[in-house]
Design an enzyme around this catalytic site. Sequence first.
Site, short mmCIF file in Angstrom:
data_model
loop_
_atom_site.label_atom_id
_atom_site.label_comp_id
_atom_site.label_asym_id
_atom_site.label_seq_id
_atom_site.Cartn_x
_atom_site.Cartn_y
_atom_site.Cartn_z
N ARG A 116 32.47 35.20 49.97
CA ARG A 116 31.67 36.38 49.70
C ARG A 116 29.97 36.05 49.49
O ARG A 116 29.87 35.05 48.97
CB ARG A 116 32.31 36.90 48.32
CG ARG A 116 33.67 37.52 48.60
CD ARG A 116 34.62 37.83 47.65
NE ARG A 116 34.08 38.96 46.56
CZ ARG A 116 34.86 39.45 45.73
NH1 ARG A 116 36.01 38.54 45.39
NH2 ARG A 116 34.47 40.35 44.96
N ASP A 300 37.88 50.07 41.74
CA ASP A 300 39.23 49.56 41.75
C ASP A 300 40.29 50.46 41.63
O ASP A 300 41.59 50.11 41.76
CB ASP A 300 39.28 48.53 40.46
CG ASP A 300 38.72 47.24 40.45
OD1 ASP A 300 38.27 46.86 41.65
OD2 ASP A 300 38.47 46.39 39.37
N LYS A 327 35.06 42.99 48.27
CA LYS A 327 36.10 42.59 47.33
C LYS A 327 37.01 41.63 47.72
O LYS A 327 36.39 40.63 48.74
CB LYS A 327 36.98 43.80 47.10
CG LYS A 327 36.40 45.29 46.38
CD LYS A 327 35.81 44.97 45.10
CE LYS A 327 35.10 46.14 44.44
NZ LYS A 327 34.76 46.03 42.91
#
Length: 413
Positions: A116, A300, A327
């Site tokens: 990430r 979320d 994510k």
Amino acid sequence: MTLRIKPSSVNGSIEAPASKSYLQRAIVASMLSNGISKLNGCSFCDDSEAVLDIAKKLGATANLNGRNLELFGNFSAPNEMLNCNESGLALRMLSPIISLFTSSTEITGMGTLKSRPIAMILDALTQLNVAVNSNNGKLPLTIGGNLKGGFLEIDGSNGSQVLTGLLMALPLAEKDSRIIVHNLKSKPYTDMTLEVLKAWNIEVINNDYKEFIIPGNQHYKPTNFVIEGDWSSAAFMLVAGAIAGSVTVNGLNKNSKQADKNILEVLDKVGAHISFDDNSITIKKENLKGFEFDAANCPDLFPPLVALAVHCNSPSTLYGVSRLFTKESNRAESLVDVFTKLGANIRIEDDKMIITPSFLRENTIHSHNDHRIAMAATVAVLGSNSGANIEEFECINKSYPEFYNDIKTLTQP
């Protein structure tokens, strides 16, 4: 691990796990204080364990008794590399804090966290004259230290976790600091950070989430703090009640600053039966209608809302898809892949996701090693007529290790 999920009605009550967002922040605040802080209501997942392990390597001493954690802060430079496991919050929150040391520290992670991007961390620390080196914009990250405070500007469009780290670190710097934030998303998470800082006697001036003034040379004061129940995890169980029976979740704060408390707004929109009793919330199945909801500030919620949408009687639209790309997986692609394989009609148009009511079908799907994808698929299958096999189901340990046990509790005859 591949787990077989069967359609089932749900009925009963469960305890919400501790909010990992609050717990991780409280552990760090305790670590930065000189004395014993008492955190009540704790329960641990992989992400919270990662932060506690790093706190210990940074000098803290912890004593866990049931759901009560005593943590003695003794902030000191580590003599080894720090591993955030797969916790994005741990990485982004702790990087500015580690910059307070005069020595350099290396920080890494595991799984998808290693791939990430960390440009937002590099940019923020570089503006504060902290020497940082990375692996072409990815982990591992070496942080040179000697954070003094000062002025910086950051882009908040991808979330508030780096801002959280700065707000927690800069009060300990020798100079006053000023942060200009552009297009801040996830403001409720910033409110949580400010609440924790206030509890530990730290002053931050918030000017409409666009400017933060942080006086330097402050001191964290040990305190007692209650970790409230986690709305992110509870959302899956509340949706299960709305589509498959009746579920009561205990330990939730109706006045919480947690962004995912917005699940109640959606459940009210779709027509689910909602009742409250002290710190308990009960959701019962009704004939559910489609909905529109902007989840940009609570991304979320996308997975449980997709599970809810496939069981509504008309199409639903979710906005804020751009918040899903970095994510644990590219969560937008993962949701489309998993729910399409389950027979759902789901598509993405620009920054919105459109879900049309569908009859789910039997299939084997992969979790994409994403805890929220695995839980969303499980809940959706409960309210369907067909089962599913979910691969790499153990990824739920990242946020909600007791998820499957709680599902079994609710589906027992």
